[in-house]
Design a protein around this motif. Structure first.
Motif: not given
Length: 322
Positions: A268-276, A313-314
């Motif tokens: 919900r709140t992460g950036s694509p980089g955070d998700i990866a 992203a995920a």
């Protein structure tokens, strides 16, 4: 290595060629899961609100098309209604008939059959959630009798699935956890529910099939019991409320995780980089060099507030780090 072999090796820590995934097209997917057909009786509009009558005889307030809603009129609202209650025929053979064509369309995939009844959700649908809490304290004998009837439905569902070439059975969508603890005392779970889980799961293992359970919330207090009872795969759509490190330290190598990226926080709140980065960390923390992890998508992304960007992203990260 076929998808079927890959998933089996991951579940049993036998070194698959890569981490299996359960992702939507066009991403790789190793799993097919099949639900018995369900039937809602009818829907009604009352004072501008939508309600549906389930085949179990309970009325649900339908909050939205993406949300299952809540039970407002349980089928057995009072115990004096029990003698007149009749279980729906959720295990009629025709409800499983579509499985043959579905399996034939993907013969190399790992196939999960889903039980026609989940023990905890069906109980609280029939009695209402508050009714369940009251029964736990005031009417345990009646509660156990009704639970045993639901177990009989589950065992018949296992028998129906034994007619098809499947690989594992999803035994329930039993959300036992609150954000930081179990919904009931763990000892109550062990007394009333665990023996019944064990009975059904043994019947599944007797068919050389894997036992797969979905359960959200913090279930760390009973996960050792579930594993001891025969759980092979746990699906946790949330992980951050328990902590990846805590889960990995206690359970990596003991059960196979079948997880999406945490649906409440990171997605919900992460950036694509955070998700990866989260995907990579989750794989390394919950899996082992021999297996124990399967990447997954969440099937109701709109209801959970997941953007298309976050989903891509995920899914890309599950493929990249597989």
């Amino acid at each position: 290595m076929t998808s079927k072999e890959r998933v089996k090796r991951a579940i049993h820590f036998q070194s698959p060629d890569r981490i299996p995934s359960h992702l939507p097209d066009p991403w790789p997917n190793d799993i097919v899961w099949i639900f018995p057909e369900k039937q809602d009786i009818r829907t009604e509009i009352r004072n501008g609100k939508q309600y549906r009558l389930s085949e179990w005889g309970s009325w649900w307030h339908v909050v939205s098309e993406q949300n299952m809603g809540e039970v407002v009129e349980p089928a057995i609202g009072a115990w004096d209604q029990l003698s007149a209650y009749r279980f729906p025929d959720v295990n009629a053979p025709q409800r499983y008939a579509h499985a043959e064509a579905t399996i034939a369309a993907d013969p190399d995939k790992y196939v999960m059959g889903v039980l026609s009844a989940s023990l905890f959700p069906v109980y609280w649908e029939l009695r209402g959630l508050m009714g369940f809490f009251e029964d736990l304290l005031e009417e345990p004998d009646l509660m156990e009798a009704l639970l045993d009837q639901i177990v009989a439905v589950q065992l018949e569902s296992v028998r129906q699935w034994s007619r098809y070439p499947i690989d594992g059975i999803v035994v329930g969508f039993d959300d036992w956890g609150l954000q930081d603890r179990l919904m009931i005392h763990p000892d109550q779970f062990r007394r009333y529910f665990l023996p019944r889980y064990r009975k059904v799961w043994q019947a599944i293992h007797d068919l050389n099939l894997d036992v797969i359970l979905h359960s959200c919330g913090d279930i760390t207090s009973i996960l050792p019991d579930l594993i001891d009872a025969g759980l092979d795969v746990i699906n946790m759509d949330q992980q951050e409320n328990m902590g990846l490190e805590r889960l990995g330290h206690a359970f990596a190598g003991k059960v196979c995780f079948w997880n999406p990226v945490d649906i409440q926080t990171v997605m919900r709140t992460g950036s694509p980089g955070d998700i990866a980065a989260y995907v990579r960390h989750m794989i390394r923390t919950l899996g082992t060099a021999e297996g124990g992890f399967i990447g997954k998508h969440y099937p109701q992304p709109q209801a959970a507030g997941h953007s298309d960007i976050s989903q891509r992203a995920a899914f890309d990260a599950f493929v990249r780090f597989a």
